[in-house]
Design an enzyme around this catalytic site. Structure first.
Site, short mmCIF file in Angstrom:
data_model
loop_
_atom_site.label_atom_id
_atom_site.label_comp_id
_atom_site.label_asym_id
_atom_site.label_seq_id
_atom_site.Cartn_x
_atom_site.Cartn_y
_atom_site.Cartn_z
N SER A 114 0.84 -1.20 0.00
CA SER A 114 0.00 0.00 0.00
C SER A 114 0.86 1.24 0.00
CB SER A 114 -0.89 0.01 1.24
OG SER A 114 -0.07 0.20 2.37
N LYS A 115 0.23 2.31 -0.44
CA LYS A 115 0.89 3.61 -0.50
C LYS A 115 1.45 4.02 0.84
CE LYS A 115 -1.49 6.38 -3.89
NZ LYS A 115 -2.47 7.36 -4.12
#
Ligand code: GLU
Length: 493
Positions: free
Chosen positions: A254-255
């Site tokens: 994930s970011k």
């Protein structure tokens, strides 16, 4: 086997995710290995997610990585258009065909009714909320009347419950789903646009896609697709669902835990060869421990059978290592091109004040080639030529404190002046000439080499480490060395 035709089918969300790059790369490698075609299809049917410039960005990132496609939005290949928003009539036509066959039906339920249904099912703790087929029982007359009156509607897939849906996946072997768990999926939305499932299957069929290679997150959609192929009476492609990408803590990539866009890695100075090499190893290996690959070697070695089915950890350390390896394997001439590009585009990358603004015309190719030779083994990124050895580009104005405190003694300025005078007598000095001059100076002063060599490095580079002392002096040149010694002896207290 018929011709291999594979596709990368991104929804343009604004950037190319590294997971998307992995999917695109595996499709590309598979196509090239099998003399097939690699197709780019833009799945832009979700109008709420439209992002200006997203398609252009995506194409730029793919091209930067060297993933040239054979057919795509800007490369007509006989199966276009390759943007789903330009194919709406086709989806409508095929939805009508399914309705006629009884495999799909109009649904006029209002959002309010669907909401109530959802709440009721949640209260009953049903595993998965599903549409209750309410509109399936409408008579033809009722349907015609509603359509004629312009009542808002969607088209749904008519899933028959209690059936096994089975398909083969190259990576997961036999996969089985119970149709009772499959919702009557919307195929055509209220705005007349198809959903992903409908458009994806129609296009994969019409574009004669032989293998569907995509991320594991689409596995749960595949039973719906299988039903569609069967309802249409179409041959199914071969499926291959790639393992998830994970953060080092094994959560889904994930970011929040780091960069996920290809352009971020590009901006950080990673080489495209390194990024491609690294991404290829996220879920695949050739069965040995080889980790360094060029694209042509990847094409040669790649096979879907050797893709793992367990999640692949995105390990930044490894990417850094691969980048350094690729950089090291480059010839000095290749590095020169990269370094010149870096110099010309350096300002935004470098922390303010590190080397200031650089002007490419201040450095000759032969000078830069010497810098490259001296620093090659010490850098992992091209920009490190500038950040690790800024002294090759501008004279130091600051001097490393630890070395200053340790090596700069009250007698140092006098000693350096003696050395400077020796240097000034040299005519067009070689490395050896510098060495001889330095050794003579320490003999004359009756001091150890260390007494002068550390302050000298500090004076000419501002740092305490770097390439060999005589290489450094030789590259900088006599005039510059003398200037820098003078400046240091005046400013360092
Ligand atoms: N449009 C889907 C995506 O954004 C495509 C998935 C597939 O390859 O079927 O990834």
């Amino acid at each position: 086997m018929n011709e291999v035709r594979v596709r990368f089918a991104p929804s343009p969300t604004g950037y190319l995710h590294v997971g998307g790059l992995r999917t695109a790369l595996y499709n590309f490698l598979f196509a090239r290995k099998n003399n097939g075609k690699f197709i780019l299809r833009i799945e832009d049917t979700d109008r709420n997610r439209y992002v200006e410039g997203a398609v252009e960005n995506l194409i730029a990132s793919l091209k930067w990585c060297g993933l040239e496609y054979d057919e795509g939005p800007d490369k007509e290949g006989g199966f276009g258009p390759y943007m789903q928003s330009q194919r709406l009539d086709l989806y409508k036509k095929y939805a009508d065909e399914l309705i006629k066959k009884g495999h799909a039906y109009y649904c006029f339920c209002t959002p309010e009714r669907l909401q109530v249904l959802k709440e009721e099912q949640a209260a009953q703790k049903l595993h998965q909320a599903k549409y209750d087929k309410h509109c399936l029982s409408l008579s033809k007359a009722e349907i015609d009347e509603k359509l004629a009156g312009g009542t808002a509607h969607v088209v749904r897939l008519n899933v028959i419950p209690n059936q096994k849906i089975v398909f083969n996946d190259i990576i997961r072997n036999r996969v089985e789903f119970d149709s009772s768990n499959v919702d009557d999926q919307v195929l055509i939305k209220g705005d007349g646009y198809p959903t992903y499932h409908m458009a994806n299957v129609v296009d994969d069929h019409l574009m004669q896609i032989s293998h569907v290679i995509r991320g594991e997150e689409w596995l749960s959609s595949t039973p719906k697709h299988v039903l569609l192929y069967d309802f249409f009476g179409w041959e199914k492609p071969i499926f291959a669902h790639l393992p998830l990408l994970l953060n080092p803590d094994r959560s889904k990539l994930s970011k929040r835990q780091g960069d996920v866009a290809v352009e971020d890695y590009r901006a950080k100075g990673f080489l495209k060869e390194a990024l491609v090499n690294f991404v290829a190893l996220l879920g695949w290996n050739a069965g040995d421990d080889k980790e360094f690959y060029y694209m042509n070697e990847l094409i040669e070695s790649f096979s879907l059978e050797r893709v793992n089915n367990s999640g692949a950890v995105f390990d930044l350390e490894k990417l850094n290592w691969i980048n350094a390896e690729h950089l090291r394997k480059k010839s000095n001439e290749e590095l020169l091109t990269l370094l010149k590009f870096e110099i010309e585009n350096s300002s935004p990358h470098l922390a303010q004040g590190e080397v200031g603004e650089l002007r490419i015309e201040n450095y000759s190719d032969s000078y830069l080639l010497q810098v490259i030779e001296a620093m090659k083994e010490r850098v992992s990124f091209v920009k490190e030529y500038l950040t690790k050895s800024p002294y090759f580009f501008t004279a130091p104005t600051e001097y490393e404190e630890a070395s200053r405190l340790k090596n700069w003694k009250p007698e140092t300025p006098e000693q350096l002046k003696a050395l400077r005078n020796k240097f000034s007598e040299l005519n067009n000095p070689s490395k050896e000439d510098y060495e001889v001059a330095l050794k003579q100076t320490v003999a004359d002063l009756n001091i150890g080499v260390g007494k002068i060599i550390h302050p000298l490095r500090l004076a000419v580079s501002g740092q305490s480490t770097g390439p060999g002392m005589y290489d450094l002096l030789f590259i900088l040149g006599k005039e510059e060395v003398i200037k820098r010694i003078d400046r240091a002896t005046e400013t360092i207290k």
